[in-house]
Design a protein around this motif. Structure first.
Motif, PDB file in Angstrom:
ATOM      1  N   ASP A 135       0.839  -1.205   0.000  1.00 47.07           N
ATOM      2  CA  ASP A 135       0.000   0.000   0.000  1.00 47.07           C
ATOM      3  C   ASP A 135       0.871   1.250   0.000  1.00 47.07           C
ATOM      4  O   ASP A 135       0.523   2.268  -0.626  1.00 47.07           O
ATOM      5  N   GLU A 136       2.037   1.153   0.677  1.00 43.96           N
ATOM      6  CA  GLU A 136       2.950   2.300   0.722  1.00 43.96           C
ATOM      7  C   GLU A 136       3.486   2.620  -0.673  1.00 43.96           C
ATOM      8  O   GLU A 136       3.674   3.787  -1.024  1.00 43.96           O
ATOM      9  N   GLU A 139       0.746   4.471  -2.483  1.00 44.43           N
ATOM     10  CA  GLU A 139       0.629   5.835  -1.960  1.00 44.43           C
ATOM     11  C   GLU A 139       1.779   6.714  -2.463  1.00 44.43           C
ATOM     12  O   GLU A 139       1.577   7.885  -2.804  1.00 44.43           O
ATOM     13  N   LYS A 140       2.964   6.124  -2.529  1.00 48.49           N
ATOM     14  CA  LYS A 140       4.119   6.883  -3.013  1.00 48.49           C
ATOM     15  C   LYS A 140       3.936   7.272  -4.473  1.00 48.49           C
ATOM     16  O   LYS A 140       4.255   8.393  -4.883  1.00 48.49           O
ATOM     17  N   GLN A 143       1.470  10.005  -4.700  1.00 52.74           N
ATOM     18  CA  GLN A 143       2.058  11.237  -4.187  1.00 52.74           C
ATOM     19  C   GLN A 143       2.983  11.869  -5.233  1.00 52.74           C
ATOM     20  O   GLN A 143       3.000  13.099  -5.401  1.00 52.74           O
ATOM     21  N   LEU A 245      -6.072  15.286  -2.416  1.00 53.22           N
ATOM     22  CA  LEU A 245      -6.215  13.931  -2.931  1.00 53.22           C
ATOM     23  C   LEU A 245      -7.683  13.525  -2.879  1.00 53.22           C
ATOM     24  O   LEU A 245      -8.184  13.021  -1.863  1.00 53.22           O
ATOM     25  N   LYS A 263      -5.884   4.784  -7.898  1.00 48.77           N
ATOM     26  CA  LYS A 263      -5.005   3.950  -7.069  1.00 48.77           C
ATOM     27  C   LYS A 263      -4.949   2.518  -7.599  1.00 48.77           C
ATOM     28  O   LYS A 263      -3.887   1.882  -7.611  1.00 48.77           O
TER      29      LYS A 263
END
Length: 468
Positions: A135-136, A139-140, A143, A245, A263
């Protein structure tokens, strides 16, 4: 003409050739004709000087020399074809006997492509990284996309973290301003680490019109690696604002209507990238194992030429563009000249072995390259070179490099074939099935892997086009 071949070692032969003098007639006629066009003799029209006069005035030796120079490549090529060998590079020719009116004898030593036995590689097993996207990671990625859509608003205050400042720079070494040490109107995001060490602390707290001086080691240019006194002047400060977001951002930054869809697409793309990296890793490791189990003699002259080519390209192209020499490069890398030479030789050996082994597999498996595969490869090479496909194709044709591109694709197909035949597992112990990958993409990835190993290596065979 009579010829014989003697094997000096697995990668070098000596051809011994005997040519009856009557077989030199065409070359002798051509020699007289050429000399006729180059010289002037009183009493004769240019091009109409009799052979006996040329012999008297300029010597029979000059004619023989011209005739032999013309004939040697032809007889060498005939001897190569008769011996059914695959020569590499140019031969070392030695005329052992030349008797006017009787015979021409010569020897030609040349490196040859060694005979290679490809062992059974089906037992090869390699381990690659498992495909894991957290998930990170997603998210990165989102971002990073968000950062691309950031906006800036001018502010009248001191610069803070994440602000975008417009700055002028001046670098001095030993009190002297460097010729390439002045820059104006540079846009810099505080905290990005994209410029000099120490610049963040220098500009933070400055308003438009403020300046500061700090010491930093230069990362490039004529004084790379040296400590410089750098003066920075802030000419403008802007606040950087990131979009929220939400679904509006998804619609702004992509073709999706919701953030969740964006996502999900990021997850898919990251997974595809990991799969590509995994396939490339499998190809690299399978190739390493294949080279380990395959005995490949390396021609000494070919290896010497390859080392010289790699060193020359590094010094005069890559380092030349960076503005540094080999000594400075070794200093930056923390290597000695001996270590550099050893590494270059190791890379050259691996490049030659890779090409020999994959070429042998191409022949053994009778692999062909179709137009679609060649076009796909050309498009990728064009993109990596920064040229349009049309420009790159024209350069390839004009440089007679089409066979080289065909060879690259064929070697990619050979490597892909080996990878499909061995066992690949990931770090979780799961079997990796690479057969599901797109065949064209797999071939291209394998060609890219092989190119990365061979580097500048392009073993040149000289057959009918050989010149002595």
């Amino acid at each position: 003409m009579k010829s014989a071949v003697e094997t000096l070692n697995p990668t070098r032969v000596r051809l011994t050739v005997e040519v009856p003098f009557e077989e030199l007639k065409d070359s002798l006629d051509a020699a007289y004709k050429k000399i006729n066009q180059q010289v002037t003799v009183k009493g004769f029209r240019k091009g109409k000087i009799p052979a006996r006069v040329i012999d008297q005035r300029f010597g029979r030796g000059a004619v023989l020399e011209e005739a032999v120079n013309d004939a040697l490549p032809k007889f060498y090529t005939a001897a190569v074809n008769e011996a059914e060998i695959n020569p590499l590079g140019q031969p070392e020719v030695d005329i052992t006997e030349l008797k006017d009116g009787e015979t021409l004898n010569f020897t030609a030593e040349v490196d040859i492509r060694p005979v290679i036995e490809i062992p059974d590689y089906s037992g090869i097993e390699v381990t690659v990284d498992a495909i894991e996207v957290s998930d990170e990671d997603v998210e990165k990625a989102v971002q990073e996309l968000r950062e691309r859509f950031a906006t800036t608003t001018p502010v009248e205050r001191a610069a803070e973290d994440a602000d975008v400042v417009t700055i002028d720079l001046e670098a001095k070494v030993d009190g002297e301003v460097l010729e390439d040490g002045v820059a104006e109107g540079v846009s810099y995001t505080i905290g990005s680490g994209e410029l000099l060490d120490g610049i963040d602390d220098a500009v933070k707290g400055l308003e438009a019109g403020g300046e500061a001086t700090f010491t930093s080691q230069l990362k490039g240019g004529s004084a790379e690696g040296k400590d410089a006194e750098v003066t920075v002047k802030v000419t403008a400060v802007a606040k950087r604002e990131l979009p929220e977001l939400d679904d509006d951002f998804a619609q702004l930054a992509s073709e999706f209507d919701t953030l969740e869809e964006l996502k999900a697409d990021s997850l898919k793309r990251l997974t595809n990238m990991k799969q590509y990296d995994q396939a490339t890793q499998a190809q690299e490791r399978v190739l390493e194992e294949l080279l380990k189990i395959t005995e490949v003699p390396i021609p000494e002259k070919l290896l010497e030429d390859e080392i010289n080519t790699r060193t020359h390209n590094l010094e005069h192209h890559q380092l030349g563009q960076m503005g540094i020499d080999l000594a400075k490069y070794l200093e930056i890398q923390g290597k000695t000249e001996e270590e550099f030479k050893a590494e270059t030789e190791e890379a050259a050996v691996k490049g030659i072995k890779t090409q020999f082994v994959l070429d042998e597999l191409v022949n053994k498996e009778k692999l062909n390259v179709n137009q679609e595969e060649l076009t796909e490869h050309l498009m990728r090479r064009a993109a990596s070179s920064g040229m349009s496909p049309d420009q790159f194709a024209q350069a390839v044709v004009e440089g007679n490099q089409v066979p080289m591109l065909v060879g690259e694709v064929a070697r990619g197909k050979a490597l892909a074939l080996v990878v499909e035949s061995v066992k690949v597992v990931d770090t979780n112990g799961e079997t990796v099935d690479l057969d599901d990958e797109d065949e064209t993409e797999t071939t291209e990835a394998a060609a890219e892997t092989a190119e990365a190993v061979t580097g500048e290596t392009e073993v040149e065979e000289k057959g009918e086009k050989s010149e002595a």
